[in-house]
Design an enzyme around this catalytic site. Sequence first.
Site, PDB file in Angstrom:
ATOM      1  N   GLN A 262      18.194   2.636  56.417  1.00 53.99           N
ATOM      2  CA  GLN A 262      19.039   1.541  55.945  1.00 53.99           C
ATOM      3  C   GLN A 262      20.490   1.743  56.356  1.00 53.99           C
ATOM      4  O   GLN A 262      21.203   0.779  56.628  1.00 53.99           O
ATOM      5  CB  GLN A 262      18.929   1.398  54.425  1.00 53.99           C
ATOM      6  CG  GLN A 262      17.576   0.894  53.959  1.00 53.99           C
ATOM      7  CD  GLN A 262      17.167  -0.410  54.613  1.00 53.99           C
ATOM      8  OE1 GLN A 262      16.238  -0.453  55.417  1.00 53.99           O
ATOM      9  NE2 GLN A 262      17.862  -1.483  54.305  1.00 53.99           N
ATOM     10  N   HIS A 265      21.975   0.066  59.566  1.00 58.37           N
ATOM     11  CA  HIS A 265      22.287  -1.359  59.662  1.00 58.37           C
ATOM     12  C   HIS A 265      23.783  -1.613  59.825  1.00 58.37           C
ATOM     13  O   HIS A 265      24.196  -2.478  60.603  1.00 58.37           O
ATOM     14  CB  HIS A 265      21.821  -2.090  58.393  1.00 58.37           C
ATOM     15  CG  HIS A 265      20.381  -2.501  58.424  1.00 58.37           C
ATOM     16  ND1 HIS A 265      19.918  -3.538  59.193  1.00 58.37           N
ATOM     17  CD2 HIS A 265      19.309  -2.029  57.754  1.00 58.37           C
ATOM     18  CE1 HIS A 265      18.613  -3.681  59.004  1.00 58.37           C
ATOM     19  NE2 HIS A 265      18.224  -2.770  58.137  1.00 58.37           N
ATOM     20  N   GLU A 332      18.316  -3.924  46.343  1.00 59.76           N
ATOM     21  CA  GLU A 332      17.619  -4.833  47.258  1.00 59.76           C
ATOM     22  C   GLU A 332      16.242  -4.254  47.591  1.00 59.76           C
ATOM     23  O   GLU A 332      15.231  -4.944  47.491  1.00 59.76           O
ATOM     24  CB  GLU A 332      18.457  -4.999  48.523  1.00 59.76           C
ATOM     25  CG  GLU A 332      17.816  -5.868  49.591  1.00 59.76           C
ATOM     26  CD  GLU A 332      18.579  -5.834  50.894  1.00 59.76           C
ATOM     27  OE1 GLU A 332      18.344  -6.728  51.724  1.00 59.76           O
ATOM     28  OE2 GLU A 332      19.402  -4.912  51.105  1.00 59.76           O
ATOM     29  N   HIS A 333      16.216  -2.998  48.018  1.00 58.48           N
ATOM     30  CA  HIS A 333      14.971  -2.277  48.305  1.00 58.48           C
ATOM     31  C   HIS A 333      14.904  -1.057  47.401  1.00 58.48           C
ATOM     32  O   HIS A 333      15.837  -0.251  47.392  1.00 58.48           O
ATOM     33  CB  HIS A 333      14.915  -1.787  49.755  1.00 58.48           C
ATOM     34  CG  HIS A 333      15.233  -2.822  50.784  1.00 58.48           C
ATOM     35  ND1 HIS A 333      16.497  -2.973  51.327  1.00 58.48           N
ATOM     36  CD2 HIS A 333      14.449  -3.749  51.377  1.00 58.48           C
ATOM     37  CE1 HIS A 333      16.471  -3.956  52.219  1.00 58.48           C
ATOM     38  NE2 HIS A 333      15.244  -4.442  52.270  1.00 58.48           N
ATOM     39  N   ASP A 366      10.381  -4.523  56.192  1.00 54.88           N
ATOM     40  CA  ASP A 366      11.289  -5.245  57.086  1.00 54.88           C
ATOM     41  C   ASP A 366      10.535  -6.022  58.152  1.00 54.88           C
ATOM     42  O   ASP A 366      11.030  -7.044  58.637  1.00 54.88           O
ATOM     43  CB  ASP A 366      12.233  -4.253  57.774  1.00 54.88           C
ATOM     44  CG  ASP A 366      13.359  -3.794  56.871  1.00 54.88           C
ATOM     45  OD1 ASP A 366      13.617  -4.453  55.858  1.00 54.88           O
ATOM     46  OD2 ASP A 366      13.980  -2.754  57.188  1.00 54.88           O
ATOM     47  N   HIS A 425      20.631 -44.673  23.339  1.00 56.69           N
ATOM     48  CA  HIS A 425      19.392 -43.972  23.646  1.00 56.69           C
ATOM     49  C   HIS A 425      18.272 -44.446  22.716  1.00 56.69           C
ATOM     50  O   HIS A 425      17.148 -44.717  23.154  1.00 56.69           O
ATOM     51  CB  HIS A 425      19.575 -42.452  23.480  1.00 56.69           C
ATOM     52  CG  HIS A 425      20.270 -41.785  24.619  1.00 56.69           C
ATOM     53  ND1 HIS A 425      21.526 -42.141  25.028  1.00 56.69           N
ATOM     54  CD2 HIS A 425      19.871 -40.761  25.433  1.00 56.69           C
ATOM     55  CE1 HIS A 425      21.880 -41.369  26.044  1.00 56.69           C
ATOM     56  NE2 HIS A 425      20.889 -40.520  26.312  1.00 56.69           N
TER      57      HIS A 425
END
Length: 450
Positions: A262, A265, A332-333, A366, A425
């Site tokens: 990771q 990235h 996230e992961h 992924d 109403h």
Amino acid sequence: MISRIDLRGDALPEGPALRALLPRADFDVAAALERVRPICEAVHHRGDAALIDYAEKFDGVQLARVRVPATAIADALTGLDPLVREALEESIRRARIVHREQRRAPHTTQVVPGGTVTEKWVPVERVGLYAPGGRSVYPSSVIMNAVPAQEAGVESMALASPPQKDFDGLPHPTILAACALLGIDEVYAVGGAQAVAMFAYGTETCAPANMVTGPGNIWVAAAKRYFTGRIGIDTEAGPTEIAVLADDTADAVHVASDLISQAEHDPLAAAVLVTDSVALADAVVKELEPQVAATKHVEDRIVPALAGRQSAIVLVDGLEEGLRVVDAYGAEHLEIQTADAAAVAERVKNAGAIFVGPWAPVSLGDYCAGSNHVLPTGGCACHSSGLSVQSFLRGIHIVDYTRDALADVARHVVTLAEAEDLPAHGAAVKARFAEGEQNWHSEWKVPESK
């Protein structure tokens, strides 16, 4: 290379206090918002001309037009490495298997005799997909965004990706090839905030979209925030994250390799290990150095990512404390590399996606697990989900009541309308029945149907 945070010994704090102790990248979308505002408004007022100007300013290319010719898409597929094609096709196949099962069927509930509520699911009409093209090229993100939209039944789909100097101003050919495999023939050589603006406002060439999805940098995230309310978005994606919850049964080689995977990235990518094993922590640190030295993107991405404030090894007293930490972090992961990992995974409350045991690394998700890799970042997993078929569907309630079913509940409707000081109403219900034959506050009486 990576810092440590020691949370052993003292009772862990609750809620925000615990979250404040955990590492997180600086990602100020609010500050970027004012920078993207003039870009978005230039696209609004100048259309394709603004997009062409920004391609020259930001991407260093001179475009005659922003839409990619169909021949370029076809040529990209023809020229694709056969092994890459095979891998992309398998990724698409597996993603379709998973996302097809997410489709929702209409459901009708009989509330009372003669009164039903049906929920039907309708796809958005047009979606704009974004595929980044900066540090890396992500044909996998084209798949992860397009497949759920297609399985949801979205009829109109367009994709934008930055123009590349090395490819005559076209998006990267692997992006174009992925579009060809997915049947996406409307593609634009447009990147950044201006791509989101193109989809939000529309231009002479590109029709406006109802929704924009896909990862991007902080400028893309800021543009999504700018247009929230005008268009639907998936998420304001921040830097990618991995958290690994591990005990002394975990393999340090696996853990180190997953943290690095990771970190490659982006220099803001977060890599977090949560463990109650000092021996594992030491072994992972020892493994990081040779593994980092043996790979690419070391100085520009991996080292700054691992050394940054967003990455750390977090030491805890035990599994219970580890679970509290990963739930507070909301990764996230999230990888679970513990004894009885599947049972531990069941106890996790906050994560974008959970990867169970030693044979389910994040990189599988992924590309080829079949799951979606467009996931909430920055702790948003505590309230948001990853991209799915549901992301592209709108639930619409259909209310169908007979005269008798309305009569049966009318006095309650009128009572609540009057309690809210909205007499019209109630009058809308009264108007459906004859005057003088209703006792609105006791027994409800309605004349027989004629």
